[in-house]
Write a protein that holds these residues in place. Structure first.
Motif, PDB file in Angstrom:
ATOM      1  N   ASP A  91       7.301  15.478 -42.152  1.00 45.79           N
ATOM      2  CA  ASP A  91       6.700  16.175 -43.372  1.00 45.79           C
ATOM      3  C   ASP A  91       6.491  17.488 -43.972  1.00 45.79           C
ATOM      4  O   ASP A  91       4.671  17.703 -44.518  1.00 45.79           O
ATOM      5  N   GLN A  92       7.184  18.334 -42.883  1.00 47.91           N
ATOM      6  CA  GLN A  92       6.171  19.364 -42.740  1.00 47.91           C
ATOM      7  C   GLN A  92       7.520  20.680 -43.837  1.00 47.91           C
ATOM      8  O   GLN A  92       8.419  19.913 -43.969  1.00 47.91           O
ATOM      9  N   ILE A  93       6.901  21.599 -44.446  1.00 45.43           N
ATOM     10  CA  ILE A  93       7.801  22.565 -45.476  1.00 45.43           C
ATOM     11  C   ILE A  93       8.891  23.384 -44.217  1.00 45.43           C
ATOM     12  O   ILE A  93       8.205  24.216 -43.346  1.00 45.43           O
ATOM     13  N   LEU A  94      10.014  22.779 -44.546  1.00 44.32           N
ATOM     14  CA  LEU A  94      11.472  23.993 -43.594  1.00 44.32           C
ATOM     15  C   LEU A  94      11.184  25.844 -43.964  1.00 44.32           C
ATOM     16  O   LEU A  94      12.123  26.068 -43.485  1.00 44.32           O
ATOM     17  N   ARG A  95      11.303  25.802 -45.470  1.00 45.62           N
ATOM     18  CA  ARG A  95      11.407  26.429 -45.789  1.00 45.62           C
ATOM     19  C   ARG A  95      11.132  26.841 -47.430  1.00 45.62           C
ATOM     20  O   ARG A  95      10.436  25.812 -47.824  1.00 45.62           O
ATOM     21  N   PRO A  96      10.924  28.141 -48.042  1.00 48.22           N
ATOM     22  CA  PRO A  96      10.287  27.954 -49.112  1.00 48.22           C
ATOM     23  C   PRO A  96      11.009  27.336 -50.843  1.00 48.22           C
ATOM     24  O   PRO A  96      12.453  27.212 -50.124  1.00 48.22           O
ATOM     25  N   ALA A  97      10.662  27.389 -51.495  1.00 44.10           N
ATOM     26  CA  ALA A  97      11.843  26.068 -52.400  1.00 44.10           C
ATOM     27  C   ALA A  97      12.107  26.889 -53.191  1.00 44.10           C
ATOM     28  O   ALA A  97      11.685  28.352 -53.337  1.00 44.10           O
ATOM     29  N   ILE A  98      13.446  26.544 -53.416  1.00 46.76           N
ATOM     30  CA  ILE A  98      14.563  26.990 -54.459  1.00 46.76           C
ATOM     31  C   ILE A  98      13.955  26.834 -55.894  1.00 46.76           C
ATOM     32  O   ILE A  98      14.479  26.177 -56.004  1.00 46.76           O
ATOM     33  N   SER A  99      14.029  28.678 -56.569  1.00 46.52           N
ATOM     34  CA  SER A  99      13.293  27.420 -58.158  1.00 46.52           C
ATOM     35  C   SER A  99      14.102  27.453 -59.073  1.00 46.52           C
ATOM     36  O   SER A  99      15.587  28.303 -58.547  1.00 46.52           O
TER      37      SER A  99
END
Length: 504
Positions: A91-99
């Protein structure tokens, strides 16, 4: 006293508000965060910015209103649509969220729309067509262009659902949010396996979907320690920010409309069945209430058109006045300008247009400038042009088989009585403005209050908690506007090929 906490996770800022069960806003905090643009056409955000903004807001609210903060009985939430978070097995973030603002998937959307049979399949399953906005397009881009990220992806959450996960440890989404993925069957209120197969997205990456007014979990001990919230507070599933804002404005019945003049112009029409637009002019999504849908018309630059005029012709360094002062002066300056601005018509397409044209080549036009035209004519013509555009969207929705009766207006643009009167004359329907400026969080706490049993009837709760301000009604409209409106529509159609030629 029961206190409810509302969270509105917007595109550029997050607002957290404390409400009493009677709908009185006790206090509010907001924090801004940036949009990252790693290259032209891209738009991304760090999900930790959302979480840290929420922590900061909670800590400040607890410091300012300690007694009320300890009495929180439930948490409601809404957020920006489409923007998605990629998590690994830990549950770690893999990349920035795409808006939702991101345009990188234009070629992917075009690929699916180019094949008529595939386009029809998407429409049959989702009541919409592929565009750069939808999450499925972004997910497909990651799959095709970042295989090292895709291989590690174990779950994908939309923005507000990531915040819920951090609060409760539970992964869940709602019908209205699911509408923005292009993976959801809006008519049958369930995920579409055909869409998962078409886009080659494993369905297990996406959380379970349910109604907005159910409790999906409680604040965990870990989240309580970080935020200052009490462990065990129920958290509602929540909805999109558009749904929550419309709901907080009192939209609960078919044929009711919420109208917003902010940066963009949005009409949201409620119906008790999906209004399918086979001409692909409007959007059909699920509402925050079960068995209710919304049809949306969205103008690209509504209030932004007047903001553009101010920035171009009355910048602060020249006037020495704030925006509010300038707009007050604008209202005064146009009081003696006749309706129709002495023949001046404005096409409000400063950055292309969305519904009902979906024309990225369209541009702003002032038509009918003459020797009598003064600065005040341009100002009023902008207000009139935006109002014509909103009428065009309203009539487009009505062509789908619903008669719009009740228009509820929110947003900064209609603080102007002058603009409100212009809009009333042009759309020829009663327009009621809503008191207060935080209808999204009011909608959040009503949904949450129902989920925890604090409220039993939406109709009664809306009547008690949503306060109206003023109503304008011009059923006969204005003779000059009735003459100008067809010209407004004709101007776009005549200029459409010219817009395309100029863009090329």
């Amino acid at each position: 006293m029961n206190v409810l906490l509302g969270i509105d996770l917007g595109t550029t800022s997050l607002k957290v508000s404390l409400y009493s069960e009677t709908g009185l806003r006790i206090g509010s905090q907001s924090r801004e965060y940036p949009i990252q643009v790693p290259q032209p056409g891209f738009a991304e955000q760090d999900p930790l910015d959302w979480w840290n903004a929420f922590i900061n807001c909670c800590q400040q609210l607890k410091a300012d209103y300690p007694e009320a903060f300890e009495q929180i009985a439930g948490i409601g939430i809404c957020g920006q649509m489409h923007s998605q978070v990629y998590l690994d097995q830990h549950d770690q973030i893999l990349r920035p969220a795409i808006s939702w603002m991101d345009q990188r998937t234009a070629s992917i959307a075009e690929r699916y729309n180019r094949d008529a049979s595939i386009k029809d399949l998407i429409f049959e399953n989702t009541s919409n067509t592929a565009s750069t906005t939808y999450s499925a397009m972004h997910i497909r881009w990651v799959k095709e262009n970042q295989p090292e990220i895709w291989e590690k992806t174990e779950s994908i959450l939309i923005a507000k659902d990531y915040l819920k996960f951090r609060l409760t440890g539970q992964k869940a989404t709602d019908y209205s949010e699911a509408s923005g993925t292009l993976l959801f069957d809006n008519q049958r209120e369930k995920w579409s396996q055909e869409m998962f197969d078409l886009f080659e997205i494993p369905s297990q990456l996406i959380p379970e979907v349910s109604a907005s007014d159910v409790i999906i979990g409680t604040v965990s001990a870990e989240a309580a320690k970080i935020t200052g919230l009490r462990a065990g507070i129920p958290v509602a599933n929540g909805s999109t920010d558009n749904s929550a804002s419309a709901f907080g404005a009192g939209m609960i019945s078919s044929s009711q409309v919420t109208l917003i003049i902010g940066t963009a112009g949005v009409i949201t029409v409620c119906s008790d069945k999906p209004l399918i637009d086979h001409l692909d002019r409007t959007l059909c999504w699920h509402y925050c209430l079960p068995k209710h849908w919304v049809t949306l018309g969205i103008m690209q630059t509504a209030g932004e058109s007047l903001q553009w005029f101010k920035n171009s012709f009355d910048p602060p360094d020249e006037t020495g006045t704030e925006s509010g002062d300038i707009f007050n002066r604008y209202n005064e300056s146009i009081r003696n300008v006749p309706d129709g601005s002495d023949g001046l018509i404005f096409l409000p397409y400063l950055n292309g247009e969305r519904t009902p044209y979906w024309d990225s080549n369209a541009r702003g036009v002032f038509f009918g400038i003459n020797l009598k035209t003064e600065k005040s004519h341009f100002i009023k013509a902008i207000m009139e042009g935006v109002s014509f555009g909103l009428r065009n969207n309203i009539e487009t929705v009505e062509s789908l088989g619903i008669q719009i009766q009740d228009v509820r207006a929110v947003g900064g643009g209609l603080k102007s009585q002058v603009w409100l009167d212009i809009l009333g004359k042009i759309i020829r329907k009663p327009i009621t403005t809503i008191s207060g400026h935080d209808t999204a969080n009011l909608g959040n706490i009503i949904l949450c209050g129902k989920a925890i049993g604090l409220y039993t009837s939406y109709a009664e709760t809306i009547q008690q908690l949503v306060k109206t301000d003023r109503t304008v009604a011009y059923p006969d409209g204005s003779e000059i506007y009735e003459k100008q409106y067809p010209l407004f529509l004709e101007l776009y159609q005549d200029l459409k090929p010219t817009f395309k030629k100029a863009a090329g």
